[in-house]
Enzyme design. Structure first.
Site, short mmCIF file in Angstrom:
data_model
loop_
_atom_site.label_atom_id
_atom_site.label_comp_id
_atom_site.label_asym_id
_atom_site.label_seq_id
_atom_site.Cartn_x
_atom_site.Cartn_y
_atom_site.Cartn_z
N CYS A 1 0.81 -1.23 0.00
CA CYS A 1 0.00 0.00 0.00
C CYS A 1 0.84 1.27 0.00
CB CYS A 1 -0.96 -0.01 1.18
SG CYS A 1 -2.03 -1.47 1.19
N HIS B 1 -2.26 8.40 6.10
CA HIS B 1 -2.56 7.06 5.59
C HIS B 1 -3.91 6.61 6.14
CE1 HIS B 1 -1.75 3.16 3.89
NE2 HIS B 1 -1.84 2.57 5.07
N LYS C 1 -9.27 8.32 2.61
CA LYS C 1 -9.85 6.97 2.61
C LYS C 1 -11.22 6.92 3.29
CE LYS C 1 -5.36 4.59 2.58
NZ LYS C 1 -4.48 5.77 2.74
N PHE D 1 1.79 -3.31 3.93
CA PHE D 1 2.12 -4.61 4.51
C PHE D 1 3.61 -4.90 4.27
CE2 PHE D 1 -2.28 -6.98 4.40
CZ PHE D 1 -2.75 -6.10 5.33
#
Length: 459
Positions: free
Chosen positions: A210, A350, A380, A445
């Protein structure tokens, strides 16, 4: 430097008549290259953003996209691309339609994976936005040897790969699509862009989960700073809203299960958050050397200031609890760019709506940028998590904040975690905020940390 010193010594010997003519010529070229390298090291070239292209669940033009963000509109809805009725998560930031006319031929539009469509359309839109229509006269005037593409993806062509596996299992290898490998590998979006444009400069992809979008933008900017290229297309995308994509993240226990109210499911920093929401799409920036952009009269949206990458070296999916890797990333970005922490007054966080990640990032940001003028928000909350494409799409939102002087809200934040300041995270409604230096975070990740920074265009 040992190799460079040897080359310089050879040059000195050449002028003493100790090398043949061909070697003397080569030595002169090497010495010039060493000189240019040193000059670039001491004074990196400036990089600016002259075009932006985006494909998202909130629009496929950056103006429309950002206006919807400012309005607090959610792009999260029930999945329509496949039957998700028996999945524990049945919603996502899904792109319902995309008109590829004028960007991809009908033949390829039917064949290519969605992630390639997203990045090719975004890339060509970005060029058009920069005054360089991909099929127009202006782009032909560029030195294509000094133009490159650096477009990545975290997941690659998942639909192409899934279809190939299904064909293999049901009908055997002879029925597999001959395009299944080319359209599944992660570099093909940027490669196909380069083929259509004739760009012969640096061309590769990066895949850091990501954090992919930020890694691509940072690396592309470095190519320009070092003198490898004058113009780079940089960005990323992902298209993982398919059965194996949703099912895989459900198996990881990473997704929200708020099926009764999808638009309220992505809720960063809220005590009722229960996981992230999948999104899809992509974005591409036109990064250009400042003097090159000025010479052709380009409109400049922002200047790229710098960035950094680090690794948590902690866990496959969980952030380092104390935020050591993130703090180091932020501090390295400041140190390498010469920007003072007090000048960074906006962060596109993030902030995925996960239990551990949101607060680890919030604490890290306050540790490094603890001044009262700091604001941060989460894109997001409205479009979900675009995986590898997140950083690229959020870079567009970050630059639009600089351009407009307005920060979009973080929606669905009704019950902030203890210690979270609703004003600081722009909860509920947009805020007017003159941005000095803006920073965009992306973490992936594997412990990948990344940040990139922009400021208003040079005067």
């Amino acid at each position: 430097m040992r190799g460079v010193q040897g080359q310089v010594l050879n040059k000195q010997q050449a002028f003493r008549g100790k090398l043949p003519c061909r070697a003397r010529c080569r030595a002169v070229r090497v010495t010039a290259a060493v000189h240019d390298f040193a000059k670039t090291e001491s004074a990196p070239r400036r990089v600016v953003v002259t075009g932006m292209g985006v494909v998202s669940c909130l629009g496929h033009e950056h103006e429309e996209f950002y206006n919807n963000l400012l309005a607090g509109k959610s792009g999260i809805s029930y999945i329509e691309g496949f039957n998700a009725s028996d999945y524990t998560t049945r919603f996502a930031g899904e792109i319902k339609s995309l008109d590829c006319s004028g960007y991809i031929t009908k033949k390829f539009e039917k064949r290519v994976d969605a992630v390639i469509k997203y990045t090719m359309v975004a890339g060509k839109k970005a060029l058009g936005d920069a005054g360089l229509a991909w099929d127009g006269k202006e782009i032909k005037d560029l030195n294509h040897l000094r133009c490159g593409t650096l477009v990545g993806t975290a997941m690659g062509g998942m639909t192409s790969f899934a279809n190939a596996v299904e064909a293999l299992e049901t009908s055997g290898h002879r029925k597999m699509n001959p395009f299944c490998i080319p359209f599944a590998i992660t570099n093909m979006g940027g490669a196909m862009l380069a083929m259509d444009l004739g760009f012969m400069g640096p061309n590769y992809s990066i895949s850091t989960a990501c954090a992919t979008g930020n890694y691509c933008i940072l690396s592309a900017a470095d190519h320009i700073r070092r003198g490898d290229a004058d113009l780079m297309l940089a960005g990323a995308g992902d298209a993982a809203i398919i059965p194996s994509g949703i099912g895989g993240f459900i198996a990881c226990k990473a997704l929200s299960k708020r099926n009764d109210d999808p638009a309220a499911a992505s809720r960063p920093w809220d005590t009722d958050r229960d996981g992230f929401v999948m999104g899809e799409g992509g974005a591409v920036l036109v990064l250009e050397e400042y003097e090159h952009a000025k010479a052709r009269g380009a409109h400049i949206y922002a200047e790229y200031v710098g960035g950094a990458v680090t690794c948590d070296a902690h866990h496959m999916t969980e952030p380092q609890p104390e935020g050591k890797g993130v703090i180091m990333c932020l501090e390295r970005a400041l140190a390498s760019s010469g920007v003072a922490a007090t000048d960074v007054n906006y962060v596109n966080a993030h902030a995925t709506s996960t239990l551990a990640g949101d607060m680890a990032e919030y604490r890290a940001l306050n540790t490094v940028f603890g001044h009262s003028d700091l604001r941060m928000n989460s894109t997001k909350s409205m479009i979900g998590h675009l995986l590898g494409g997140a950083g690229a799409v959020e870079a567009v939102a970050t630059i639009k904040a600089i351009q407009t002087g307005w920060l979009h809200p973080t929606i669905n934040l009704h019950s902030p975690e203890p210690g979270v300041d609703p004003v600081r995270v722009v909860a509920g409604s947009k805020q007017q905020h003159p941005v000095k230096v803006a920073l965009s975070n992306s973490f992936g990740f594997g412990g990948h940390n990344s940040c990139i920074m922009f400021r208003a265009p040079p005067q």
